[in-house]
Design an enzyme around this catalytic site. Sequence first.
Site, short mmCIF file in Angstrom:
data_model
loop_
_atom_site.label_atom_id
_atom_site.label_comp_id
_atom_site.label_asym_id
_atom_site.label_seq_id
_atom_site.Cartn_x
_atom_site.Cartn_y
_atom_site.Cartn_z
N ASP A 177 -4.03 2.39 -3.98
CA ASP A 177 -4.36 3.68 -3.36
C ASP A 177 -3.13 4.31 -2.72
OD1 ASP A 177 -7.75 2.89 -2.18
OD2 ASP A 177 -6.91 3.23 -4.17
N TYR A 185 -0.99 5.93 -5.33
CA TYR A 185 -1.63 7.17 -5.79
C TYR A 185 -1.43 8.28 -4.77
CZ TYR A 185 -5.19 10.33 -7.62
OH TYR A 185 -5.84 11.43 -8.13
N LYS A 221 -14.99 5.60 7.80
CA LYS A 221 -14.82 6.07 6.42
C LYS A 221 -15.08 4.87 5.51
CE LYS A 221 -11.61 8.46 3.32
NZ LYS A 221 -11.66 7.46 2.24
N ARG A 246 -20.58 11.30 -7.13
CA ARG A 246 -19.81 12.52 -6.84
C ARG A 246 -19.08 13.02 -8.08
NH1 ARG A 246 -15.07 12.47 -2.41
NH2 ARG A 246 -14.09 11.19 -4.01
N GLU A 284 -22.76 6.79 1.20
CA GLU A 284 -21.86 5.86 0.51
C GLU A 284 -22.61 4.58 0.14
OE1 GLU A 284 -17.45 5.71 -0.26
OE2 GLU A 284 -18.82 7.24 0.49
N LYS A 299 -15.09 15.14 12.29
CA LYS A 299 -15.68 16.42 11.91
C LYS A 299 -15.95 17.28 13.13
CE LYS A 299 -18.18 14.15 8.10
NZ LYS A 299 -19.51 13.78 7.58
N LYS A 330 -6.51 8.02 7.61
CA LYS A 330 -6.40 6.87 6.71
C LYS A 330 -5.69 5.72 7.41
CE LYS A 330 -7.34 6.87 2.85
NZ LYS A 330 -6.76 7.46 1.64
N CYS A 352 7.50 -33.61 -9.19
CA CYS A 352 7.65 -32.97 -7.88
C CYS A 352 8.96 -32.18 -7.84
CB CYS A 352 7.65 -34.04 -6.78
SG CYS A 352 8.02 -33.35 -5.14
N CYS A 373 9.18 -38.66 -0.29
CA CYS A 373 9.57 -37.31 -0.74
C CYS A 373 10.12 -36.51 0.44
CB CYS A 373 8.37 -36.60 -1.35
SG CYS A 373 8.71 -34.89 -1.82
#
Length: 530
Positions: A39, A42, A125, A146, A187, A304, A328, A422, A445
């Site tokens: 996202d 984009y 959101k 939508r 949603e 809003k 965001k 290993c 080891c």
Amino acid sequence: MSQPPFEDTNISELIARLRDELNYHAYRYYTLDDPVISDAEYDRLMQTLRQLEEAHPELITPDSPTQRVGAPPRPEFRKVVHPIPMTSLANAFNDDDMRAWLGRIGRLLPDDIAVTDLAFVVEPKFDGLAVALTYEGGVLVRGATRGDGIEGEDVTENLRTVRSIPLRIPVAADGPAAPSRIEVRGEVYLPIADFNQLNQEQAARGERLYANPRNAAAGAVRQLDSRVTARRRLAFFAYAIGYVEGGPRLDSHHEALDYLRRLGFPVSPDILYTRDFDEVLHFIQTWMERRDRLPYEADGVVVKVDRFSVQQALGIVGNAPRWAIAYKFPAREATTQLLSIEVNVGRTGVLTPYAVLEPVNIGGVTVRQASLHNFEDLARKDIRVGDTVVVKRAGDVIPQVVKPILERRPADARPYEPPTRCPSCGEPVARAAGEVAIYCVNAACPAQLVRRVEYFVSRGAMDIVGFGIRVAEQLIQAGLITDVADIYGLAAHRDAILALEGFGPKKTDNLLAAIEASKQQPLERLVTAL
């Protein structure tokens, strides 16, 4: 806004290329539910195109992604025209963006309304799939996605399977009378716990995994077989009324939400109504901190203006209302190239693969390595060196590789083969019957010893201050530690420690003093360390 730094001679070609690329990615995201970029990537491409078009408005075309909300509906579903377009939202990424938005709408308010007169509604959101539900006479008659905001897809039968969507309203006998016609917007989402369970079930069947709950929810809603949708345990939150006929007069958004709640629709309980814009900003920060503890994915907060009359006066610019904005949150996923697959040897001898990545910024943090969990998970996801991969980072969780982007896989990429020896000591590895883990069984080891010492001296065990993994590596390489018991004999090797890189008298004495002080730790600490 300043003009982007591109040569004018290439502007037309660059804008055309960005248009094509963004339209392709919108198709992958909205129509196929299978994005091949994050996202955040984009958003960056879209922001670049917006800047170029603002600087060169003569190059804006009707098919530009800046002139529409999303992608066309899938041809398998009947198209639905929304009576009122389902618009997108402008984005904000910090408090300065929010105050700039407040300033813009303040300049557009009618003369008899001041900014200080405004009330705001602040909502999560949700990161799911936006839908519009139409009820006639109280009965659900249509559910649509939508789509591109103008046309969506008729997915009524699928949405009927979502248990939190009422089939008839009001749900309660004492609820308000149903209007003759109402469109409810909200949603559809998949709770995180159900998403994790779904991916476990997909893995058990050898089927592809979903990158995130949003893609899983979108894929479920767009199933042609509604019986598949019914098995996905989807949920729904209502957040707006598209239109209403034959119902009560509603003057504000918070009144509309209350009305929806009384009709029986699930409405988020985490909604703020306030006249104080500083409280709006505080709520946003609080929500960002809560993000990793939520039972669902939320990628931001929507703010809003409350009163409908003010919303109408402010209007819409392009395809976004002036009276609303989406704050965001920092991205939690990104795509980058997997440069190599390395193997870590733990204190118990377990070999664990991890990815070395082309550095990528995720939520303000540069990520260079990510977990691959184990070799079985690596094989199941078919992650290969050279792949472009989706990387996720959430809260304090170690970054992890979610999946490869198969469409961007190099032709010469080969499946990864787990080591047979290993990587630290070269001894053959083993796998116990019925276990996923691969072990180095060599007790001597060096890598195992480093991890055992690191754990022994850690804060949760003996808590030896200043004794980290780098110090452990130096002391083991110098032959001063061959077992954790040797830690308590280091005082006899002060001169040898002083000869190590980065060790002076003060650092050496502080280390030896911290080791001596750890002898006072209670018995349970020693038991934990061992």
